[in-house]
Each structure stands twice: as C-alpha cells, then as structure tokens.
Design a protein around this motif. Structure first.
Motif, PDB file in Angstrom:
ATOM      1  N   GLY A 174       0.850  -1.182   0.000  1.00 19.41           N
ATOM      2  CA  GLY A 174       0.000   0.000   0.000  1.00 19.41           C
ATOM      3  C   GLY A 174       0.884   1.230   0.000  1.00 19.41           C
ATOM      4  N   CYS A 175       0.302   2.375  -0.275  1.00 18.83           N
ATOM      5  CA  CYS A 175       1.050   3.628  -0.281  1.00 18.83           C
ATOM      6  C   CYS A 175       0.294   4.647   0.564  1.00 18.83           C
ATOM      7  N   ALA A 176       1.021   5.317   1.449  1.00 18.45           N
ATOM      8  CA  ALA A 176       0.387   6.275   2.352  1.00 18.45           C
ATOM      9  C   ALA A 176       1.260   7.513   2.516  1.00 18.45           C
ATOM     10  N   ILE A 177       0.645   8.570   3.009  1.00 17.77           N
ATOM     11  CA  ILE A 177       1.358   9.786   3.399  1.00 17.77           C
ATOM     12  C   ILE A 177       1.650   9.664   4.892  1.00 17.77           C
ATOM     13  N   TRP A 178       2.912   9.517   5.242  1.00 20.21           N
ATOM     14  CA  TRP A 178       3.332   9.292   6.619  1.00 20.21           C
ATOM     15  C   TRP A 178       3.840  10.605   7.218  1.00 20.21           C
ATOM     16  N   ARG A 179       3.406  10.896   8.422  1.00 21.04           N
ATOM     17  CA  ARG A 179       3.826  12.138   9.095  1.00 21.04           C
ATOM     18  C   ARG A 179       4.356  11.802  10.476  1.00 21.04           C
ATOM     19  N   GLY A 180       5.460  12.423  10.840  1.00 26.16           N
ATOM     20  CA  GLY A 180       6.044  12.155  12.146  1.00 26.16           C
ATOM     21  C   GLY A 180       7.271  12.993  12.389  1.00 26.16           C
ATOM     22  N   VAL A 181       8.304  12.360  12.952  1.00 20.43           N
ATOM     23  CA  VAL A 181       9.541  13.034  13.339  1.00 20.43           C
ATOM     24  C   VAL A 181      10.709  12.311  12.678  1.00 20.43           C
ATOM     25  N   ARG A 182      11.664  13.054  12.160  1.00 22.46           N
ATOM     26  CA  ARG A 182      12.859  12.422  11.592  1.00 22.46           C
ATOM     27  C   ARG A 182      13.600  11.650  12.686  1.00 22.46           C
ATOM     28  N   LEU A 183      13.951  10.426  12.365  1.00 22.35           N
ATOM     29  CA  LEU A 183      14.701   9.618  13.326  1.00 22.35           C
ATOM     30  C   LEU A 183      16.015  10.302  13.675  1.00 22.35           C
ATOM     31  N   LYS A 184      16.644  10.941  12.700  1.00 23.62           N
ATOM     32  CA  LYS A 184      17.932  11.591  12.962  1.00 23.62           C
ATOM     33  C   LYS A 184      17.783  12.736  13.972  1.00 23.62           C
TER      34      LYS A 184
END
Length: 408
Positions: A157-167
């Motif tokens: 599937g394909c989604a728009i993911w929003r969050g925080v950069r791991l770096k």
C-alpha cells in the motif's frame, strides 16, 4: 515453536510461513497439491472487511484485491496488515506510553507522543509499504513454489506518513562517536520464551538519513491500531519487515547484535542475483532483504473480465521502486511480443506509487493476456517470470505482471 493452534495460524499458507520464520528451508516442491486456501473476509476495528489469513498474529489483505491498485494513495481502512508475533497489546495508554532512546548516547530519552508532536519539527513522506513476501504466490506460477504466506499483490500500500525524523531524535539524544548500529524494538511479543523478539537493526549512517521518520500519522489521521499505533518506523524504499510497528525502543549500539529476523528469517542469498543457484543447496551466505525492486501491477481489468469488442477500456495500475523514480511503464497486449508506452499519472514523490493508464479498444474477440513492466530512472526493468531468480523465502518477487481477459 512446539505447538501451533488454530488461533495462531489459520490455513495452510500461514503454517508454511511459520516454517520460513523458523529457518526450515525445504525443496521447491514444498506446497501440497489440492485446493487453494481461501481466507475468510472479516471486519476488524478501523478496517473494512478484509481477507483474514490469520487473526493471531493479524495478517489481513484487501478484499478488493487488484482493484485497490488503480490509485496513488491506499485508504487506511483497506491497508494491509502484517504482524509477526501473536502477543500484541489490545490497549495502549498514551499518558503512559514512552519511546525509550538509550544505549551509546549522551542523554537517554523517554519521549511521549506529545513530546514527539510538540518538541520536534514534523516531517512527511509519501511512501510504499510492501511486505517482503508480497506477490509470493506467483513464484508457483513459474513452477518454483516457496515457503511463506501465499500473498497475492495485496501485501502492499502507499500512504502519506507524518512524524519526526529519526535523525532528529538521535541528535537530541547525542549519539556517541563509538556508535555503529541502532536496534529497534516494538511492543509485539512472542507467545513463548524460546521465540525470538522482532528486533531489527540498521547502520548508524542509514539511521541519520533525512527520509527515515518515526510516524504518528497516516493519511492525515492517527495510525490505525493494526498498522502500528501509536508510532511506527518508516523507511522509504525498503521492505516493510524493518518498519517496526508500535515502536517502543531505540537502542544505539557500538557493535552489531545478531538477531533471528535479520540473520535468518528475512534473508536472501548474498550473491548478484540474490537467488539460489545450485538446486536444493541451501547452505549459502545470507543477507537481509532491504531495498525494494522496480515493480508494476495491473489494477484493472481484473483476471477473467469479459469485455465487449469495440468498447474503450482503460487499463490502469501502479508502479514503484526503491526511490530512484519511475521513468516509464510499458504495456503488452500480445503476451509480451510487442510493447507500448502507458501514460504516467501524477508524481507523488520518488518513494510513492506512480499511477499509470493505457487506453485500449479491442477489435477482435478472443482471450488476451495483458502484461505490464516498469522501468526506473537508473534503467532497472522488471524481469519476465521465467527470468526471475528463486529464493526459498519467496521474497522480493517483481516479475512482469499479467492479466488474462476475454473479449466477447
């Protein structure tokens, strides 16, 4: 694993998958002859009715099948589900949940969801999530059956993911100069002590890349519970086995820690073709699967569709790769003898589905085999089914897709 009960594994396909996870590889004639297992269609919380291969751990595929893949973004309530271990929390208290960052860092962190949303710059990426065993059933079409759940194309599937950069999280913790690896763990747990944790690792240089995020939202909503609520790792361009769900621990390490899911289960031969070369010889050097391969899938028409002669048909589907970007998609209407360019749809980013379409007006009655192949911007092209390399786990299948239809 000493005991398997019906709640743990529903259907022969998942029992075969269990043997892969235990590292027990057998010959290419693994699958028994007989009727194909047809999963029941069940509605889980936050999901439309979906094909239920297992309920513990949850393995769900879209009941719409191919038809889902004529659009760039996959709706949350139809997005596939793939867990590995049966002990998954049924309730998470967000007031108590914490992401622990520890190990070889200057400042260990204990971050709440509010911390992630308020104390870090948000980041967003549109990316394909694909199980390493997606399309595994098509290895059998080539006469080379494999271990594992016999997924159709619906484990993606394909989604728009929003969050925080791991770096950004790692930089806040202060990674020590001696650090070489990070280990990632989530809240899913094995039912028995002898079963290994679902522990994943990556080199520190990869973890510091901009596109890798700890996601708390999916398509503008909180992550669905079955897709990893409250947070999950997102590694665009890589197979989903490393996209740890219900992420709870980031361990910064100076040395690599051997783990079952990195060193045995999700592995392919470490050679140029990433395939078994010498018949039934399974004693080979392994490497974990990582970057996805260029791939396209026909979403419409569906197999067996009857189409009236002279009508106008819009053949449609999606294409994607590991993040190089899709250059072109080619269509054949004569089983691969001749190829024509399809029209590419909107570009949602280099890690996303690229929709494509092709207008066809069939003039003659009879059976037609429609085929599709994608080519990315560095010249990688989908192989024909007879050209694809075989591996015992049935991973990374990306051969040319085909659908047979009847013109009446």
């Amino acid at each position: 694993m000493k005991k398997i009960n019906r709640r743990d594994f529903l259907g022969a396909g998942l029992i075969l998958g269990a043997s892969t996870l235990l590292g027990q590889e057998t010959s290419k004639n693994l699958l028994p002859q007989g009727e194909e297992f047809i999963p029941p269609v069940i509605a889980f919380p936050e999901k439309m009715p979906m094909k239920t291969i297992s309920d513990r751990p949850p393995l769900l595929g879209s009941a719409r099948g191919r038809e889902l893949f004529t659009q760039a973004i996959t709706p949350n309530n139809q997005f596939f589900v793939r867990w590995h271990l049966p002990d998954i929390p049924t309730y998470i208290n967000l007031n108590e949940f914490r992401l622990e960052v520890k190990g070889s860092v200057s400042t260990p962190l204990s971050l709440s969801i509010d911390d992630l949303k308020s104390k870090f710059e948000p980041a967003e990426v549109t990316a394909v999530l694909q199980c390493g065993g997606n399309s595994r059933k098509y290895y059998a079409v080539t006469g080379q059956a494999t271990h594992g759940v016999q997924w159709d194309h619906d484990a993606m599937g394909c989604a728009i993911w929003r969050g925080v950069r791991l770096k950004d999280i790692l930089n806040r913790a202060g990674v020590k100069s001696s650090a070489k690896w990070i280990g990632l763990n989530g809240l899913e747990k094995p039912a028995m002590d002898e079963t290994p944790d679902f522990f994943r690792e990556m080199e520190i240089e990869e973890a510091l890349e901009d596109q890798i995020i700890v996601a708390y939202a999916m398509n503008g909503e909180d992550l669905p519970y079955l897709n990893g609520f409250p947070i999950r790792l997102v590694i665009p361009g890589h197979f989903s086995d490393s996209w740890v769900k219900m992420l709870s621990e980031v361990m910064v390490m100076d040395t690599y820690r051997e783990s079952f899911f990195m060193d045995v289960a999700y592995t392919v031969p470490d050679n140029d073709c990433e395939c078994v070369i010498s018949g039934n010889d399974f004693e080979y050097k392994r490497k974990p699967i990582a970057a996805m391969k260029v791939k396209s899938v026909i979403g419409y028409p569906l197999p067996g569709t009857a189409i009236k002669k002279g009508s106008r048909v819009k053949i449609a589907g999606v294409a994607f790769d590991q993040g190089k970007g899709i250059k072109e998609v080619m269509i054949s209407l004569d089983s691969g003898k001749n190829w024509s360019a399809a029209k590419l749809g909107e570009d949602h980013g280099k890690f996303a589905f690229r929709p494509w379409s092709y207008e066809w007006e069939p003039k003659t009655k009879g059976e037609y085999t429609i085929m599709v192949r994608a080519i990315n911007r560095i010249g990688n092209i989908q192989p024909m089914p007879h050209e694809i390399g075989w591996n015992a786990g049935g991973y990374q299948y990306n051969a040319v897709d085909s659908v047979s239809v009847q013109i009446v």
